[in-house]
Design a protein around this motif. Structure first.
Motif, PDB file in Angstrom:
ATOM      1  N   SER A   5      -2.245   6.107   9.454  1.00 48.00           N
ATOM      2  CA  SER A   5      -2.897   5.878   8.197  1.00 48.00           C
ATOM      3  C   SER A   5      -1.832   6.242   7.192  1.00 48.00           C
ATOM      4  N   PRO A   6      -1.734   5.537   6.055  1.00 44.36           N
ATOM      5  CA  PRO A   6      -0.637   5.786   5.140  1.00 44.36           C
ATOM      6  C   PRO A   6      -0.447   7.295   4.950  1.00 44.36           C
ATOM      7  N   PRO A   7       0.779   7.813   4.738  1.00 43.05           N
ATOM      8  CA  PRO A   7       1.923   7.017   4.285  1.00 43.05           C
ATOM      9  C   PRO A   7       2.625   6.261   5.397  1.00 43.05           C
ATOM     10  N   ALA A   8       3.454   5.271   4.996  1.00 47.01           N
ATOM     11  CA  ALA A   8       4.124   4.424   5.956  1.00 47.01           C
ATOM     12  C   ALA A   8       5.357   5.083   6.540  1.00 47.01           C
ATOM     13  N   GLY A   9       5.918   6.069   5.919  1.00 49.98           N
ATOM     14  CA  GLY A   9       7.117   6.716   6.458  1.00 49.98           C
ATOM     15  C   GLY A   9       8.048   7.070   5.314  1.00 49.98           C
ATOM     16  N   PRO A  10       9.015   7.946   5.577  1.00 50.03           N
ATOM     17  CA  PRO A  10       9.879   8.418   4.491  1.00 50.03           C
ATOM     18  C   PRO A  10      10.759   7.346   3.897  1.00 50.03           C
ATOM     19  N   ASP A  11      11.123   6.344   4.677  1.00 52.09           N
ATOM     20  CA  ASP A  11      12.045   5.314   4.188  1.00 52.09           C
ATOM     21  C   ASP A  11      11.334   4.018   3.830  1.00 52.09           C
ATOM     22  N   VAL A  12      10.008   3.988   3.961  1.00 51.48           N
ATOM     23  CA  VAL A  12       9.246   2.758   3.710  1.00 51.48           C
ATOM     24  C   VAL A  12       8.258   3.015   2.585  1.00 51.48           C
ATOM     25  N   PRO A  13       8.469   2.478   1.420  1.00 55.16           N
ATOM     26  CA  PRO A  13       7.521   2.681   0.303  1.00 55.16           C
ATOM     27  C   PRO A  13       6.160   2.077   0.628  1.00 55.16           C
ATOM     28  N   LEU A  21       0.860  -1.347   7.324  1.00 55.49           N
ATOM     29  CA  LEU A  21      -0.512  -1.400   6.819  1.00 55.49           C
ATOM     30  C   LEU A  21      -0.639  -2.426   5.703  1.00 55.49           C
ATOM     31  N   ALA A  22       0.407  -2.510   4.851  1.00 54.77           N
ATOM     32  CA  ALA A  22       0.384  -3.507   3.776  1.00 54.77           C
ATOM     33  C   ALA A  22       0.375  -4.918   4.350  1.00 54.77           C
ATOM     34  N   ARG A  23       1.157  -5.125   5.411  1.00 55.45           N
ATOM     35  CA  ARG A  23       1.183  -6.460   6.027  1.00 55.45           C
ATOM     36  C   ARG A  23      -0.181  -6.814   6.617  1.00 55.45           C
ATOM     37  N   GLU A  24      -0.838  -5.830   7.242  1.00 51.58           N
ATOM     38  CA  GLU A  24      -2.153  -6.097   7.835  1.00 51.58           C
ATOM     39  C   GLU A  24      -3.185  -6.368   6.739  1.00 51.58           C
ATOM     40  N   ARG A  25      -3.082  -5.645   5.638  1.00 54.57           N
ATOM     41  CA  ARG A  25      -3.998  -5.897   4.527  1.00 54.57           C
ATOM     42  C   ARG A  25      -3.759  -7.278   3.936  1.00 54.57           C
ATOM     43  N   SER A  26      -2.523  -7.688   3.910  1.00 49.67           N
ATOM     44  CA  SER A  26      -2.194  -9.021   3.409  1.00 49.67           C
ATOM     45  C   SER A  26      -2.789 -10.092   4.315  1.00 49.67           C
ATOM     46  N   HIS A  27      -2.716  -9.857   5.621  1.00 52.46           N
ATOM     47  CA  HIS A  27      -3.308 -10.822   6.554  1.00 52.46           C
ATOM     48  C   HIS A  27      -4.828 -10.863   6.392  1.00 52.46           C
ATOM     49  N   LEU A  28      -5.446  -9.709   6.136  1.00 55.91           N
ATOM     50  CA  LEU A  28      -6.892  -9.671   5.915  1.00 55.91           C
ATOM     51  C   LEU A  28      -7.250 -10.481   4.671  1.00 55.91           C
ATOM     52  N   THR A  29      -6.490 -10.289   3.606  1.00 54.92           N
ATOM     53  CA  THR A  29      -6.747 -11.039   2.369  1.00 54.92           C
ATOM     54  C   THR A  29      -6.599 -12.539   2.602  1.00 54.92           C
ATOM     55  N   ALA A  30      -5.525 -12.933   3.296  1.00 60.77           N
ATOM     56  CA  ALA A  30      -5.298 -14.352   3.579  1.00 60.77           C
ATOM     57  C   ALA A  30      -6.400 -14.915   4.475  1.00 60.77           C
ATOM     58  N   SER A  31      -6.860 -14.118   5.432  1.00 56.97           N
ATOM     59  CA  SER A  31      -7.922 -14.572   6.340  1.00 56.97           C
ATOM     60  C   SER A  31      -9.234 -14.766   5.590  1.00 56.97           C
ATOM     61  N   ARG A  32      -9.530 -13.854   4.675  1.00 60.08           N
ATOM     62  CA  ARG A  32     -10.746 -14.021   3.874  1.00 60.08           C
ATOM     63  C   ARG A  32     -10.652 -15.281   3.012  1.00 60.08           C
ATOM     64  N   GLY A 148      -8.874   0.540  11.453  1.00 59.74           N
ATOM     65  CA  GLY A 148      -9.915   1.376  10.882  1.00 59.74           C
ATOM     66  C   GLY A 148     -10.257   0.902   9.487  1.00 59.74           C
ATOM     67  N   TYR A 149     -11.545   0.921   9.154  1.00 57.17           N
ATOM     68  CA  TYR A 149     -12.011   0.425   7.863  1.00 57.17           C
ATOM     69  C   TYR A 149     -12.869   1.476   7.173  1.00 57.17           C
ATOM     70  N   THR A 150     -12.826   1.460   5.870  1.00 61.62           N
ATOM     71  CA  THR A 150     -13.780   2.199   5.047  1.00 61.62           C
ATOM     72  C   THR A 150     -14.496   1.159   4.201  1.00 61.62           C
ATOM     73  N   GLY A 151     -15.773   0.928   4.527  1.00 66.08           N
ATOM     74  CA  GLY A 151     -16.454  -0.223   3.924  1.00 66.08           C
ATOM     75  C   GLY A 151     -15.782  -1.480   4.440  1.00 66.08           C
ATOM     76  N   THR A 155      -7.995   0.604   6.239  1.00 64.75           N
ATOM     77  CA  THR A 155      -7.399   1.880   5.832  1.00 64.75           C
ATOM     78  C   THR A 155      -6.514   2.521   6.888  1.00 64.75           C
ATOM     79  N   ALA A 156      -6.551   2.048   8.127  1.00 62.69           N
ATOM     80  CA  ALA A 156      -5.750   2.681   9.171  1.00 62.69           C
ATOM     81  C   ALA A 156      -5.575   1.723  10.334  1.00 62.69           C
ATOM     82  N   TYR A 157      -4.621   2.042  11.177  1.00 63.72           N
ATOM     83  CA  TYR A 157      -4.465   1.301  12.428  1.00 63.72           C
ATOM     84  C   TYR A 157      -4.010   2.258  13.511  1.00 63.72           C
ATOM     85  N   GLU A 158      -4.158   1.816  14.760  1.00 69.35           N
ATOM     86  CA  GLU A 158      -3.819   2.645  15.905  1.00 69.35           C
ATOM     87  C   GLU A 158      -3.278   1.735  16.997  1.00 69.35           C
ATOM     88  N   ASP A 159      -2.120   2.092  17.550  1.00 68.45           N
ATOM     89  CA  ASP A 159      -1.428   1.225  18.516  1.00 68.45           C
ATOM     90  C   ASP A 159      -1.430   1.805  19.920  1.00 68.45           C
TER      91      ASP A 159
END
Length: 704
Positions: A5-13, A21-32, A148-151, A155-159
Motif C-alpha cells: 500500500s503506498p508509499p511506492a518506495g524511496p526512489d519512486v514518487p 499502484l498508480a498504474r493499476e489505478r490508471s487501468h481501473l479508470t480506463a476499464s471503467r 484491496g479497495y476502500t469503497g 488502495t492496495a495490492y498484494e503479490d
C-alpha cells in the motif's frame, strides 16, 4: 508473498508512471471508461428497421434493456479484484518459449474500442488459476496479484510469485480483510475470495447434480449462487431456453441474497420458496407437527397415485359410433384392452385421457378398413370427437381436479382408507383427516403441507414443467414430499442442493443427503462437504460446536480459517434493559448488529428497544448506515448473517421448539449468525449441552 500500500518506495514518487499502484489505478479508470463505452454502444442501438413485428421488437427491446442493466458500473463495487501474469500464453506448450500475457480478473468482461480485453470475466477458463494456482501447481502463473479497495477506490495490492521458490508462502492479508469486511445491506458476492474447494463445486458441469453439506460460515449459499452464475456463463444458450431457479426457505432469505446474481451481471434467474412453487391453493391454515409429518412422508405419493388412477373405470358397455348410414360398434372387451394398455404404460393421467378417444377412433377405423373403406386422419379425428366417444371417455376416464381429489382424501375417511390401505396406519389416517367438513376447495383452510399434496396430484394429471437447473438452499428442512415437488421442476435438468444436517429444525428434517437426493429423483448426485469456515469467528464456532454431538453425531465440525478469533462473551443479565445495553455496545462498531431471540421474546424486546430509542428493522428489511440493528425471531435466523449478534436467552430458544433436538438445532443456527462478534445474554440457566464435559462455560472478556 509481498504486499503494498503506498508509499511506492524511496526512489519512486507516488503517482508517477513507475508507481505500480498508480498504474493499476490508471487501468481501473480506463476499464471503467471502456465499460461505459460498451453500455453507450448498447443504448444507441436502433432496432426500428431490424424487427419484423411488434412482438420481435418487444423481445429485442427487453434483451437490450437487460444488457444495459448487466453493464452497469457500480461505484462501490470493484470492477476487477485480481491480476494474473502468465509465464507463457495459456494452453501453450512449455517448449514454445513465448512470453505470457497479463489478465485482470473481474466480475464481468470489459473490452476496449478495438475489442481487446481489459477485464476478464471470473468465470472464463483463463481466470481459473486465480482461484486454484498454488506453489505446488502454479498452472503456468508467474504472478498472482490481489487488489484491496476502500469503497470503489483501489488502495492496495498484494503479490504472490508462485514460481519463485525463494518467496515464502503466507496468508493473504487482503483475502482475510475481504472475508472479514463488515456487512451492511444484503448478501454480497464472493468472487474475490472463492477458495479452491469452493471453485471445484462452482465450476462443476451442468449435467450433474451436486449436494453440498456445509456448516455455518463455509459459504455454501454463496457457492450455490456463484455456481448458477458460472453455469449461465458456460451454458448460456441452453439455460436461456430451459430456465434457472433459486429456491430459498423464506422471503426474508430471498431478499437477503437477491442482489448477488445481479451484481455478477445475471438478471434472469427466478427466485422462489417451495410454497411459491406449489401455490395451487391458498394456504390459510397450519398443521400440527404430527399431521405435517405424515403429509410430508413420501408414502403419500403412492396414496395419491392410487386415488388418481382409481377414477378410471373399466367399461362394461360398447361404444357405438354412427357415421352416415353406418353404425360402428367397439365392444366392451376391446375398450377394456385399450384402457388396460394405457394404464400399463404409466403415462400421466391427463395424457392418457387425451389419448383414449384417439385409440377408440383407431379401433373404429380398423373396422372401416376391413369393410373396404379408406378413411384418413381427418376421419379418425372426426370419430374421436363423436358425441358417443366423448361420452364414453367421460365415463371411463373422467377429468380429475387435483385440489378436489386431495380435499376428498382429507375429509372422506372411507376414501382415504381405501387408497391408503397397507401404506398408512389407522392412527396416521386419523392424524391427517380434517375434523370438520368443508364445503368447497376455496373455503378450505389449506396448510402448506396440503398444497404440496395438491402439487403431487397435479403432476400425476399433467407433467410439471422442468427447468435446466435448480438451486435448493437450506434443503435440510424439506420433507420428502417437498423434495419431490422440487425434483419435478428439474426432471430433465440438474440441481445444486445446499444445506447443513445440523441445522435441520423441522420434525421431518433430512437425516441423510442420500435420502434427500433419492426423493429429489437425483440418486446419482455427488455429495461434497465444506468444512472450512470463513465467516464465523473461531471462538464462536468452537462454542456452538459443543452442540454437534447432541444434534448431528458424526458430522465434521467447522474449522474456522480466520486469523481474527472474533469477540465472544457469555453475559448473565437480570433485565431486558441489559440486553438493549449489549446491542448499544455492539452498535459502536462498524457493521450490522442482529438481536436474535426466541419468537415469544420478540415483542418484549421490541418494546425495550423502542423505549431506549433504538430504531430496529425486521428480517428482510435492508440495513443502512443509519439503521444497523435488526430484531430477529430465532425461527427466521437461518441463512442470515450480521457482523455482531446479541443472542438472548438460549434456553428460551430451545424451549420454543416442539422437542429438545429441534430446539438445540435452532440454537446452533442462532449461535452461528455472527461474523465478527457474539454476546450471549441470559437470565435463565443455559442449556446443559453448552457446557463442555467436566468443565464450566467460558465467559470471555469483552474486546470490542
Amino acid at each position: 508473498m509481498s504486499s503494498s500500500s503506498p508509499p511506492a518506495g524511496p526512489d519512486v514518487p507516488p503517482g508517477s508512471a513507475d508507481d505500480p499502484l498508480a498504474r493499476e489505478r490508471s487501468h481501473l479508470t480506463a476499464s471503467r471508461g471502456a465499460l461505459r463505452a460498451m453500455r453507450e454502444d448498447v443504448e444507441s442501438l436502433d432496432i426500428r428497421d431490424v424487427t419484423a413485428n411488434w412482438v420481435n421488437a418487444a423481445v429485442l427491446a427487453r434483451q437490450i434493456d437487460d444488457r444495459i442493466k448487466a453493464l452497469a458500473d457500480l461505484s462501490d463495487t470493484p470492477l476487477f479484484f485480481g491480476r494474473l501474469d502468465y509465464l507463457r500464453p495459456p494452453g501453450a506448450d512449455r517448449a514454445e518459449g513465448a512470453e505470457g500475457e497479463r489478465f485482470y480478473i473481474g466480475r464481468r468482461h470489459v473490452h476496449d474500442a478495438g475489442g481487446d480485453p481489459m477485464v476478464i470475466d471470473w468465470r472464463a477458463p483463463v481466470s481459473q488459476p486465480f482461484y486454484r494456482a498454488s506453489r505446488k501447481d502454479p498452472m503456468d502463473v508467474g504472478l498472482r496479484r490481489r487488489f484491496g479497495y476502500t469503497g470503489g477506490d483501489l488502495t492496495a495490492y498484494e503479490d504472490e510469485h508462485l514460481s519463485d521458490p525463494a518467496e515464502t508462502a503466507g496468508t493473504s492479508k487482503l483475502l482475510q480483510q475481504e472475508i472479514e469486511r463488515p456487512r451492511v445491506g444484503p448478501m454480497r458476492d464472493i468472487v474475490a475470495t472463492i477458495q479452491p474447494e469452493q471453485d471445484e463445486i462452482v465450476r462443476g458441469g451442468l449435467s450433474g447434480t451436486v449436494c453440498v453439506q456445509g456448516g455455518p460460515g463455509t459459504g455454501k449459499t454463496a457457492v450455490g449462487l456463484h455456481r448458477v452464475a458460472y453455469l449461465l456463463y458456460a451454458h448460456r444458450e441452453r439455460l436461456a431456453r430451459t430456465g434457472t431457479l433459486v429456491i430459498g426457505p423464506n422471503r426474508s432469505f430471498l431478499h437477503y441474497i437477491e442482489q448477488v446474481l445481479p451484481a455478477l451481471g445475471e438478471l434472469t434467474v427466478r427466485q422462489a420458496t417451495v410454497d411459491d412453487l406449489v401455490a395451487h391453493v391458498e394456504v390459510r391454515g397450519a398443521d400440527e407437527a404430527a399431521a405435517a409429518l405424515v403429509k410430508g412422508d413420501a408414502r403419500m405419493a403412492e396414496v395419491l397415485r392410487r386415488a388418481v388412477y382409481a377414477q378410471v373405470a373399466l367399461p362394461d358397455e360398447p361404444v357405438v359410433v354412427v357415421r352416415g348410414s353406418r353404425r360402428w360398434r367397439v365392444p366392451a372387451y376391446e375398450l377394456q384392452d385399450i384402457v388396460r394398455e394405457l394404464l400399463d404404460r404409466g403415462i400421466r393421467y391427463g395424457a392418457a385421457r387425451e389419448a383414449l378417444p384417439q385409440r377408440v377412433a383407431h379401433a373404429v377405423l380398423v373396422q372401416m378398413e376391413r369393410a373396404g373403406e379408406a378413411p384418413d386422419d381427418r376421419v379418425q379425428d372426426a370419430v374421436a370427437r363423436n358425441a358417443a366417444v366423448k361420452a364414453a371417455v367421460k365415463t371411463i376416464w373422467p377429468p380429475v381436479d387435483p385440489a378436489r381429489l386431495v380435499l376428498r382424501l382429507l375429509t372422506d375417511a372411507d376414501f382415504l382408507a381405501e387408497h391408503a390401505a397397507g401404506i398408512l396406519t389407522e392412527e396416521e389416517r386419523k392424524t391427517i383427516l380434517w375434523a370438520k367438513p368443508v364445503r368447497s376447495v376455496k373455503s378450505a383452510r389449506w396448510s402448506a403441507a396440503d398444497a404440496v399434496l395438491v402439487d403431487e396430484a397435479a403432476d400425476l394429471v399433467e407433467r410439471t414443467h422442468s427447468l435446466g437447473h435448480v438451486v435448493l438452499d437450506e434443503a435440510q428442512d424439506l420433507s420428502p414430499m417437498q423434495y419431490r415437488a422440487v425434483g419435478r421442476r428439474c426432471t430433465t435438468g440438474s440441481a445444486t442442493v445446499l444445506g447443513d444436517l445440523a441445522q435441520g429444525t423441522t420434525p421431518w428434517a433430512t437425516r441423510t443427503w442420500e435420502e434427500a437426493l433419492a426423493h429429489l429423483g437425483k440418486s446419482d448426485g455427488l455429495i461434497e462437504e465444506l468444512t472450512a469456515g470463513f465467516r464465523v469467528p473461531t471462538d464462536v464456532i468452537t462454542y456452538a460446536s459443543r452442540l454437534l454431538p447432541h444434534i448431528a453425531p458424526g458430522l465434521t465440525p467447522v474449522a474456522s480459517v480466520r486469523e481474527n478469533p472474533g469477540f465472544f462473551e457469555v453475559r448473565p443479565v437480570t433485565a431486558d434493559a441489559e440486553v438493549v445495553a449489549a446491542c448499544e455496545e455492539l452498535l459502536r462498531n462498524e457493521g450490522s448488529t442482529g438481536l436474535i431471540a426466541a419468537d415469544a421474546r420478540v415483542p418484549a424486546l421490541a418494546e425495550a428497544l423502542t423505549a431506549a430509542g433504538l430504531t430496529h428493522l425486521s428480517p428482510g428489511e435492508e440495513t443502512t448506515r443509519r439503521t444497523r440493528l435488526t430484531l430477529v425471531p430465532a425461527s427466521l435466523a437461518k441463512g442470515l448473517e450480521y457482523d455482531y449478534v446479541v443472542l438472548d436467552e438460549p434456553g428460551a430458544v430451545v424451549d420454543g421448539e416442539p422437542d429438545e433436538r429441534t430446539g438445540l438445532r435452532r440454537l446452533y443456527v442462532s449461535l452461528t449468525r455472527a461474523v465478527s462478534g457474539l454476546i450471549v445474554t441470559h437470565a435463565a440457566p443455559l442449556p446443559e449441552q453448552l457446557a463442555e464435559a467436566g468443565g464450566a462455560i467460558a465467559v470471555l472478556p469483552a474486546t470490542v
